[in-house]
Design a protein around this motif. Structure first.
Motif, PDB file in Angstrom:
ATOM      1  N   UNK A 126      38.720  50.711  33.639  1.00 29.12           N
ATOM      2  CA  UNK A 126      37.718  50.961  34.664  1.00 29.12           C
ATOM      3  C   UNK A 126      36.592  49.941  34.487  1.00 29.12           C
ATOM      4  N   UNK A 127      35.948  49.575  35.579  1.00 27.63           N
ATOM      5  CA  UNK A 127      34.799  48.671  35.508  1.00 27.63           C
ATOM      6  C   UNK A 127      33.661  49.249  36.333  1.00 27.63           C
ATOM      7  N   UNK A 128      32.433  48.817  36.015  1.00 29.46           N
ATOM      8  CA  UNK A 128      31.287  49.236  36.816  1.00 29.46           C
ATOM      9  C   UNK A 128      30.280  48.088  36.925  1.00 29.46           C
ATOM     10  N   UNK A 129      29.483  48.147  37.974  1.00 35.66           N
ATOM     11  CA  UNK A 129      28.433  47.159  38.185  1.00 35.66           C
ATOM     12  C   UNK A 129      27.259  47.493  37.271  1.00 35.66           C
TER      13      UNK A 129
ATOM     14  N   UNK B 162      40.556  41.493  44.775  1.00 35.24           N
ATOM     15  CA  UNK B 162      39.283  41.792  45.421  1.00 35.24           C
ATOM     16  C   UNK B 162      38.476  42.857  44.677  1.00 35.24           C
ATOM     17  N   UNK B 163      39.089  43.541  43.713  1.00 36.32           N
ATOM     18  CA  UNK B 163      38.433  44.673  43.065  1.00 36.32           C
ATOM     19  C   UNK B 163      37.196  44.233  42.288  1.00 36.32           C
ATOM     20  N   UNK B 164      37.355  43.251  41.406  1.00 38.31           N
ATOM     21  CA  UNK B 164      36.208  42.826  40.596  1.00 38.31           C
ATOM     22  C   UNK B 164      35.115  42.210  41.470  1.00 38.31           C
ATOM     23  N   UNK B 165      35.503  41.489  42.515  1.00 40.43           N
ATOM     24  CA  UNK B 165      34.507  40.893  43.411  1.00 40.43           C
ATOM     25  C   UNK B 165      33.694  41.969  44.117  1.00 40.43           C
ATOM     26  N   UNK B 166      34.364  43.050  44.530  1.00 38.53           N
ATOM     27  CA  UNK B 166      33.674  44.133  45.215  1.00 38.53           C
ATOM     28  C   UNK B 166      32.670  44.827  44.298  1.00 38.53           C
ATOM     29  N   UNK B 167      33.044  44.998  43.028  1.00 38.28           N
ATOM     30  CA  UNK B 167      32.131  45.643  42.075  1.00 38.28           C
ATOM     31  C   UNK B 167      31.012  44.682  41.684  1.00 38.28           C
ATOM     32  N   UNK B 168      31.338  43.435  41.431  1.00 45.96           N
ATOM     33  CA  UNK B 168      30.338  42.440  41.048  1.00 45.96           C
ATOM     34  C   UNK B 168      29.268  42.279  42.121  1.00 45.96           C
TER      35      UNK B 168
ATOM     36  N   UNK C  64      32.015  51.122  41.175  1.00 45.40           N
ATOM     37  CA  UNK C  64      33.003  51.180  40.092  1.00 45.40           C
ATOM     38  C   UNK C  64      34.350  50.714  40.639  1.00 45.40           C
ATOM     39  N   UNK C  65      35.277  50.450  39.728  1.00 39.81           N
ATOM     40  CA  UNK C  65      36.589  49.986  40.174  1.00 39.81           C
ATOM     41  C   UNK C  65      37.652  50.187  39.125  1.00 39.81           C
ATOM     42  N   UNK C  66      38.899  49.961  39.533  1.00 41.16           N
ATOM     43  CA  UNK C  66      40.066  50.088  38.651  1.00 41.16           C
ATOM     44  C   UNK C  66      40.823  48.768  38.695  1.00 41.16           C
TER      45      UNK C  66
END
Length: 341
Positions: A138-141, A212-218, A224-226
């Protein structure tokens, strides 16, 4: 540049130097590789991954490699359609469940260093050999979410994150399918109910590509993202405003693989390639340049990463994931219509 182009340039250089065809200039046909020197590889990897590996393999073995690129499902379907007259020797890339789904197209092969594989990455008789292991994270901004606010899969089902989760369509992305099955496996209850709750949490915010997931969170478009650990690490190295969370309930650490095509035109060269990609040299490259984890016990992962034993890793049921993918995609589409009329 294709090797045939090198041959043409070599012949041109001889002509320019004053050598004529009568003066021992070899024919271009004579410079073409014999069948024993050929290998055809279908790969879903990006060039930054397959390029240096193929180049080094060619230089070490003298085998001429033709690379055909495409999406995992596209290439597997092509291998299936060519089964009567195989054109490919090796499938390089694709998650374990995708390769398992097409197991009838492959010839199981065990590399000579199989005893060096990390436990749990390959079962006896699996129709593929592991290339790298890829934890789902999982990632978060870091500007929008505080440390400790996102701890695991259960948090994603909270109303707090509804419509703010970056997640790629699993009907398109193989890694997103793995992530969805991982979520369903890590939370208690009926897995299909969990899937429906997760779709409700997404609120129709589904991305078309896993990249696109990391770009959307960044960017802050999502909080957050997966994604895969590899993808998160690469974006962190490029300065993205994200942090990585290893879910407290556990996560999958599924390998992608390399597989020998059944009836391959050049089976000996194909086996040499499988041995090569699982060798210590290539596995060291996997760690140092690709931000991935090695599948070998004698190749250490990056020191800045938590060891696989430092976070819970589930026993991901590859067979279930392969056998239920069609049902999953049907339910996904059906439930999506209900969430987003």
């Amino acid at each position: 540049m294709k090797k045939s182009m090198f041959c043409l340039l070599g012949a041109l250089a001889l002509l320019l130097s004053g050598c004529t065809p009568q003066e021992e200039l070899p024919s271009l046909d004579g410079l073409s590789p014999s069948p024993e020197e050929r290998l055809t590889v279908y790969t879903s990897h990006k060039e930054e991954v397959y390029g240096p590996i193929v180049k080094e393999f060619e230089e070490r073995t003298g085998i001429w490699v033709e690379v055909v690129t495409g999406g995992t499902n596209e290439l597997l379907e092509r291998i299936h359609d060519e089964a009567g007259e195989p054109q490919c020797d090796v499938m390089f890339g694709g998650g374990a469940e995708s390769l398992q789904l097409f197991e009838d197209c492959f010839e199981p092969y065990t590399c000579s260093d199989a005893d060096q594989l990390k436990p749990g990455l390959r079962r006896e008789g699996d129709p593929w050999t592991p290339f790298s292991s890829l934890p789902v994270v999982l990632i978060y901004n870091t500007r929008l979410v505080s440390s400790g606010e996102l701890t695991g899969w259960a948090d994603l089902l909270s109303p707090r994150w509804k419509g703010r989760i970056a997640f790629a369509d699993p009907a398109v992305s193989g890694s997103s399918y793995t992530a969805a099955v991982t979520l369903m496996s890590c939370l208690p209850g009926d897995p299909w109910d969990i899937l429906a709750r997760f779709q409700e949490a997404l609120g129709g915010n589904i991305l078309s590509d896993s990249g696109d997931v990391t770009a959307a969170v960044d960017s802050g478009r999502c909080s957050v993202g997966i994604t895969l650990e590899e993808t998160a690490l690469k974006n962190l190295a490029q300065g993205a405003n994200i942090a990585i969370v290893y879910p407290i309930e556990g996560t999958s650490n599924l390998p992608d693989g390399t597989a020998l095509v059944k009836g391959a035109p050049h089976p000996g060269n194909a086996k040499a390639f499988l041995e090569f990609v699982q060798s210590p040299d290539v596995q060291t490259l996997v760690v140092s340049q690709f931000a991935r984890r090695s599948v070998r016990t004698d190749v250490a992962d990056r020191q800045d990463l938590p060891s696989a034993g430092a976070f819970p890793v589930i026993s991901y049921d590859v067979t279930w994931a392969a056998e239920n993918k069609e049902d999953f995609l049907f339910r996904w589409a059906q439930s999506l219509e209900e969430v987003v009329p």
